[in-house]
Enzyme design. Structure first.
Site, short mmCIF file in Angstrom:
data_model
loop_
_atom_site.label_atom_id
_atom_site.label_comp_id
_atom_site.label_asym_id
_atom_site.label_seq_id
_atom_site.Cartn_x
_atom_site.Cartn_y
_atom_site.Cartn_z
N ASN A 1 0.88 -1.17 0.00
CA ASN A 1 0.00 0.00 0.00
C ASN A 1 0.91 1.22 0.00
O ASN A 1 1.49 1.57 1.02
CB ASN A 1 -0.89 -0.05 1.25
CG ASN A 1 -1.87 1.12 1.32
OD1 ASN A 1 -1.87 2.00 0.45
ND2 ASN A 1 -2.67 1.13 2.36
N ARG B 1 -2.66 -2.24 -3.34
CA ARG B 1 -3.83 -1.38 -3.21
C ARG B 1 -3.66 -0.25 -4.23
O ARG B 1 -2.69 0.50 -4.17
CB ARG B 1 -3.90 -0.81 -1.80
CG ARG B 1 -5.08 0.09 -1.62
CD ARG B 1 -5.16 0.62 -0.22
NE ARG B 1 -6.37 1.40 -0.08
CZ ARG B 1 -6.70 2.03 1.04
NH1 ARG B 1 -5.90 1.95 2.09
NH2 ARG B 1 -7.81 2.71 1.11
N HIS C 1 -12.53 3.50 -0.62
CA HIS C 1 -12.52 2.57 0.53
C HIS C 1 -13.19 1.24 0.17
O HIS C 1 -13.67 0.51 1.04
CB HIS C 1 -13.24 3.18 1.76
CG HIS C 1 -12.47 4.29 2.40
ND1 HIS C 1 -13.07 5.44 2.86
CD2 HIS C 1 -11.15 4.44 2.66
CE1 HIS C 1 -12.16 6.25 3.37
NE2 HIS C 1 -10.98 5.66 3.25
N HIS D 1 -16.93 3.68 7.45
CA HIS D 1 -15.47 3.51 7.53
C HIS D 1 -14.93 4.84 8.04
O HIS D 1 -14.80 5.81 7.28
CB HIS D 1 -14.90 3.16 6.16
CG HIS D 1 -13.40 3.08 6.12
ND1 HIS D 1 -12.72 1.89 5.99
CD2 HIS D 1 -12.46 4.04 6.23
CE1 HIS D 1 -11.42 2.13 6.02
NE2 HIS D 1 -11.23 3.44 6.14
N LEU D 2 -14.66 4.89 9.35
CA LEU D 2 -14.25 6.15 9.97
C LEU D 2 -12.79 6.05 10.40
O LEU D 2 -12.47 5.55 11.48
CB LEU D 2 -15.14 6.45 11.19
CG LEU D 2 -16.66 6.40 10.95
CD1 LEU D 2 -17.41 6.66 12.25
CD2 LEU D 2 -17.06 7.40 9.87
N GLY E 1 -9.05 8.91 6.67
CA GLY E 1 -10.00 9.12 5.59
C GLY E 1 -11.31 8.50 6.06
O GLY E 1 -11.29 7.46 6.71
N ARG F 1 -9.29 16.50 5.39
CA ARG F 1 -10.08 16.79 4.18
C ARG F 1 -11.45 17.33 4.56
O ARG F 1 -12.03 16.92 5.57
CB ARG F 1 -10.24 15.52 3.34
CG ARG F 1 -8.98 15.11 2.63
CD ARG F 1 -9.16 13.78 1.91
NE ARG F 1 -8.35 12.74 2.51
CZ ARG F 1 -8.50 11.44 2.30
NH1 ARG F 1 -9.46 11.01 1.50
NH2 ARG F 1 -7.71 10.57 2.89
N ILE G 1 -11.28 5.13 13.90
CA ILE G 1 -12.22 5.78 14.81
C ILE G 1 -13.43 4.86 15.05
O ILE G 1 -13.87 4.69 16.20
CB ILE G 1 -12.68 7.14 14.23
CG1 ILE G 1 -11.49 8.08 14.05
CG2 ILE G 1 -13.74 7.78 15.12
CD1 ILE G 1 -11.80 9.36 13.26
N GLY G 2 -13.94 4.27 13.99
CA GLY G 2 -15.12 3.41 14.11
C GLY G 2 -14.89 2.23 15.04
O GLY G 2 -15.77 1.83 15.80
N GLU H 1 -8.26 -4.56 5.03
CA GLU H 1 -8.07 -4.36 3.59
C GLU H 1 -6.93 -5.24 3.06
O GLU H 1 -6.97 -5.73 1.94
CB GLU H 1 -7.76 -2.88 3.31
CG GLU H 1 -8.98 -1.99 3.53
CD GLU H 1 -8.64 -0.59 3.98
OE1 GLU H 1 -8.04 -0.44 5.08
OE2 GLU H 1 -8.96 0.36 3.26
P1 ADP Z 1 -6.14 5.60 7.92
O1 ADP Z 1 -7.26 6.23 7.11
O2 ADP Z 1 -4.87 6.43 7.91
O3 ADP Z 1 -5.93 4.13 7.69
P2 ADP Z 1 -7.04 4.78 10.58
O4 ADP Z 1 -8.11 3.84 10.15
O5 ADP Z 1 -5.81 4.24 11.19
O6 ADP Z 1 -6.66 5.80 9.40
O7 ADP Z 1 -7.70 5.82 11.60
C1 ADP Z 1 -7.00 6.89 12.17
C2 ADP Z 1 -7.94 7.59 13.16
O8 ADP Z 1 -8.37 6.61 14.10
C3 ADP Z 1 -7.31 8.72 13.94
O9 ADP Z 1 -8.20 9.82 14.02
C4 ADP Z 1 -7.10 8.11 15.31
O10 ADP Z 1 -7.21 9.06 16.32
C5 ADP Z 1 -8.23 7.13 15.39
N1 ADP Z 1 -7.87 6.04 16.33
C6 ADP Z 1 -7.02 5.03 16.10
N2 ADP Z 1 -6.89 4.28 17.22
C7 ADP Z 1 -7.66 4.85 18.15
C8 ADP Z 1 -7.96 4.56 19.51
N3 ADP Z 1 -7.41 3.51 20.13
N4 ADP Z 1 -8.82 5.38 20.15
C9 ADP Z 1 -9.37 6.44 19.53
N5 ADP Z 1 -9.14 6.76 18.26
C10 ADP Z 1 -8.29 5.99 17.58
#
Ligand code: ADP
Length: 396
Positions: free
Chosen positions: A9, A94, A182, A209-210, A213, A242, A330-331, A380
């Site tokens: 990736n 990817r 995504h 997907h939070l 991105g 973004r 985040i999700g 992914e």
């Molecule tokens: P990417 O799109 O770069 O793959 P990720 O899916 O890793 O991003 O998500 C990054 C986001 O997830 C950031 O805003 C981060 O703060 C949040 N995040 C990751 N781990 C945690 C956690 N343990 N608690 C709260 N937020 C988290």
């Protein structure tokens, strides 16, 4: 010797990788993963085993040439020494954009590579790095099979109405339409849903997907029916940096009245907006939730508000809602955001189970909830490994 699949990736400044052992009678199994960061400036390398234990960590300094070719050469050399009893049989990539041509993963050859290159204008911030890495692997290991897996492909199932902008027809025909992104994450969730909940797998499901991105996808029986991202990965929800959906009139105004040009707008919309722009504190949800700054709280409020509005829109596209799934950084990790979203969409039949949500699910709606809610980790990389294996089997 066992066969192994390398999953790559590539970003503008990083190369993330995973290695899966290919087992004939089971899903590919992750054996190691890692990344090279700062590939144009000060490259650093880290690799971990499947359990997260560090296998290697170093400042690469003069140990690699800058750029995607240098990073790929270093990685393939390192893997050659490291893999021992495993033999790399393919690299799966990817690739952000498959345009209208690619509705499924494809084995890379010269014609495919040219087609991917032609799609660069549609994703100028991502596609060049994906293509550069495919070329780099071809240069260093010409006999290694390569498979391109697209973030757009899952959404090619959307009905034409969901893909259209209300623009003159010749622009739609020129490819200016909603693609959605995504897709590998959504496809993984769709792939998992039958083992989680048959109603979610066969019914009307919104997947959120939070991550850094962020986007959402409306699925009907596991197929994409609509998504919040459109022509680019800028549309829809506010993200780390973004802006998400914006009145296009704002862009005209900034061009006309603020002396901005296309590059200035690109910087503003991709890198200076979203959670970072609103908060002035951070693009990272963890930092915002830990901050006492009122603007950090406002950024979180706006993120939740936009998710809630978009769930309404996606549920309308589906004609109702049977399940809501949270995934990505985040999700998967932020019960507070999930709780706020679920409470705000209670009108769609979701009744949150507070303690299940705090515990991380997977089911976070109560037993009597008319619409179910879930937390499912995305994967992914595994999806790419599965596609790569399937593409090899077809072309073997
Ligand atoms: P990417 O799109 O770069 O793959 P990720 O899916 O890793 O991003 O998500 C990054 C986001 O997830 C950031 O805003 C981060 O703060 C949040 N995040 C990751 N781990 C945690 C956690 N343990 N608690 C709260 N937020 C988290």
């Amino acid at each position: 010797m066992t066969d192994a699949i390398l999953v790559l990736n590539a970003g503008s400044s990083s190369l993330k990788f995973s290695v899966f052992v290919d087992r004939a009678d089971a899903a590919p199994q992750l054996t190691l993963r890692g990344q090279i960061e700062g590939i144009l400036t000060r490259p650093t390398f880290v690799a971990r085993d499947a359990g997260g234990a560090t296998l290697a960590e170093s400042d690469l300094g003069g140990a690699m040439q800058p750029g995607h070719q240098g990073a790929t050469d270093f990685l393939l050399d390192w893997l050659e020494q490291r893999l021992g009893g495993q033999r790399l049989v393919a690299a799966g990539h990817r690739v952000v954009h498959g345009g209208r041509e690619f509705s499924a993963p494809v084995r890379v050859n010269a014609a495919v590579l040219d087609a991917l290159e032609r799609l660069v204008p549609l994703a100028p911030l991502h596609q060049p790095h994906n293509v550069a890495t495919i070329r780099a692997v071809a240069a260093r290991a010409p006999d290694l099979a390569q498979v391109a897996c697209f973030d757009t492909a899952f959404h090619t199932a959307q009905p034409p109405l969901a893909q259209a902008f209300a623009l003159p027809r010749h622009l739609t025909e020129a490819g200016i339409r909603r693609y959605g992104f995504h897709g590998l994450s959504y496809e993984y969730i769709a792939h998992m849903l039958p083992s989680v909940d048959m109603r979610a797998a066969t019914g009307r499901t919104v997947v959120a997907h939070l991550g850094n991105g962020a986007s959402m996808c409306a699925m009907l029986a596991g197929k994409s029916a609509a998504s919040t991202m459109g022509f680019t990965a800028l549309d829809g929800l506010p993200m780390g940096t973004r802006c998400g959906a914006i009145d296009p009139g704002v862009l005209l105004y900034l061009l006309d009245r603020h002396g901005m040009d296309a590059r200035g707008l690109e910087k503003l919309l991709y890198h200076e907006s979203g959670l970072l722009g609103v908060s002035g504190v951070s693009s990272d949800m963890r930092a915002l939730l830990a901050s006492g700054d009122v603007h950090a709280a406002e950024a979180v409020d706006l993120f939740v508000y936009r998710i809630v509005r978009e769930i309404g829109s996606l549920a309308a596209a589906l004609g109702g809602l049977d399940a809501l799934v949270f995934t990505a950084g985040i999700g998967e990790n932020t019960p507070l955001i999930r709780a706020r979203v679920c409470r705000a969409v209670a009108w769609l039949g979701i009744e949150l189970d507070e303690s299940a949500n705090t515990d991380g699910g997977p089911r976070i709606s109560s037993a009597v909830s008319r619409t179910s809610a879930w937390v499912l980790p995305t994967n992914e990389e595994l999806m790419i490994a599965l596609h790569t294996r399937a593409a090899l089997a077809v072309t073997a």
